[in-house]
Design an enzyme around this catalytic site. Structure first.
Site, PDB file in Angstrom:
ATOM      1  N   VAL A  71      54.416-129.576 -37.339  1.00  0.00           N
ATOM      2  CA  VAL A  71      53.298-130.153 -38.082  1.00  0.00           C
ATOM      3  C   VAL A  71      52.495-129.051 -38.757  1.00  0.00           C
ATOM      4  O   VAL A  71      52.247-127.997 -38.161  1.00  0.00           O
ATOM      5  CB  VAL A  71      52.360-130.940 -37.134  1.00  0.00           C
ATOM      6  CG1 VAL A  71      51.161-131.493 -37.893  1.00  0.00           C
ATOM      7  CG2 VAL A  71      53.118-132.056 -36.436  1.00  0.00           C
ATOM      8  N   CYS A  72      52.111-129.270 -40.016  1.00  0.00           N
ATOM      9  CA  CYS A  72      51.136-128.404 -40.683  1.00  0.00           C
ATOM     10  C   CYS A  72      50.162-129.313 -41.429  1.00  0.00           C
ATOM     11  O   CYS A  72      50.003-130.476 -41.066  1.00  0.00           O
ATOM     12  CB  CYS A  72      51.807-127.384 -41.597  1.00  0.00           C
ATOM     13  SG  CYS A  72      52.659-128.110 -43.015  1.00  0.00           S
ATOM     14  N   GLN A  73      49.518-128.806 -42.461  1.00  0.00           N
ATOM     15  CA  GLN A  73      48.537-129.639 -43.157  1.00  0.00           C
ATOM     16  C   GLN A  73      49.191-130.642 -44.097  1.00  0.00           C
ATOM     17  O   GLN A  73      48.802-131.805 -44.155  1.00  0.00           O
ATOM     18  CB  GLN A  73      47.559-128.755 -43.939  1.00  0.00           C
ATOM     19  CG  GLN A  73      46.311-129.479 -44.432  1.00  0.00           C
ATOM     20  CD  GLN A  73      45.438-129.971 -43.285  1.00  0.00           C
ATOM     21  OE1 GLN A  73      45.350-129.322 -42.244  1.00  0.00           O
ATOM     22  NE2 GLN A  73      44.801-131.113 -43.464  1.00  0.00           N
TER      23      GLN A  73
END
Length: 215
Positions: A71-73
Site C-alpha cells: 500500500v502507498c498513497q
C-alpha cells in the site's frame, strides 16, 4: 495459510476489505513515509518506507509466507516496492489499487493521527514552486532564469519515462517526513511474527546501524 491464488495481483479497496475480514492472516505493508503512515493508515498495517525496504527485503522474503498487500498513497510506490521484493524472490505479493486514496474514498476503516501533507502533494508543491519561481525570475530579472522551469519540465518527463521521482526521494528524507514513531527494524519484526504493529505515537530509540528512521 491463505491461498495466494484467491487474491488478484491488484486488489480493489472494497475487495481487500472483504478479504481482510475473511482471511485475517493477510499482511498489509504500507511503504509510505512514516509521516504519511502516521497521518492515516489501514488498521493493522505495517510501515516499512520504500527507501528502506531493500535492506529488509531478504528478511521479509524468508520469514513471511502469508500474502502481502502493498500500500502507498496512490499505487505508484507500492508497485516499485513490489519490484524490489520480487527481486528478493518474494512471490506472494499484491498491490492495493489506487492506494490509500482509493481506500479512504471507498469509506473503509482507517486509523488517523497527526494530519500531514502527503508526499505526492509535496512533490507537486515543490515542482510548482520551482517552476513559478523560475518563471518570475525570468520575467523580472533575466531571461536566463527560464532554464529553471525548463530543467524541471525535463525532470518530470524523465520521471514519467522511468517511473522514478528524484524530488520524492529527497523529500522523503526530510525531518518533516521522518517521525520518532518509525522504528523500521521493530516494524519488520512485527511483520514477520504477525504481531500487532506498535501504536502510532510510541517513541523509539534511533538506531542508525539497524536502519531505524531518523527522528
Amino acid at each position: 495459510m491463505t491461498a495466494v491464488a484467491t487474491i488478484p495481483p491488484v486488489v480493489a479497496a472494497d475487495d481487500l476489505g472483504g478479504l481482510l475480514e475473511a482471511k485475517p492472516d493477510i499482511r498489509i505493508l504500507d511503504v509510505r513515509t512514516p509521516a504519511e503512515y502516521e497521518t492515516v493508515h489501514i488498521p493493522g498495517a505495517y510501515n516499512v518506507p520504500l527507501d528502506l525496504l531493500g535492506e529488509h527485503g531478504r528478511e521479509i522474503r524468508f520469514n513471511v509466507a502469508e500474502p502481502v498487500v502493498l500500500v502507498c498513497q496512490s499505487g505508484q510506490r507500492a508497485r516499485k516496492a513490489e519490484e524490489a521484493l520480487r527481486v528478493a524472490g518474494m512471490p506472494n505479493l499484491h498491490v492495493l489499487d489506487g492506494g490509500m486514496n482509493a481506500w479512504v474514498s471507498a469509506g473503509r476503516p482507517v486509523v488517523r493521527g497527526v494530519q500531514r501533507v502527503s508526499l505526492e502533494r509535496q512533490v507537486r508543491i515543490a515542482a510548482g514552486a520551482f517552476v513559478a519561481l523560475g518563471g518570475a525570475l525570468a520575467l523580472s530579472v533575466s531571461p536566463a532564469f527560464a532554464v529553471f522551469p525548463a530543467l524541471m519540465g525535463a525532470g518530470l518527463v524523465f520521471s514519467g519515462l522511468t517511473n522514478t521521482c528524484g524530488i520524492a526521494m529527497v523529500l522523503a528524507r526530510l525531518p518533516y517526513n521522518r517521525t520518532a514513531t518509525c522504528d523500521v527494524s521493530a516494524m519488520v519484526r512485527a511483520l514477520v511474527m504477525g504481531d500487532a504493529p506498535a501504536p502510532v505515537g510510541r517513541s523509539h530509540r534511533r538506531d542508525v546501524a539497524r536502519g531505524t528512521c531518523a527522528t
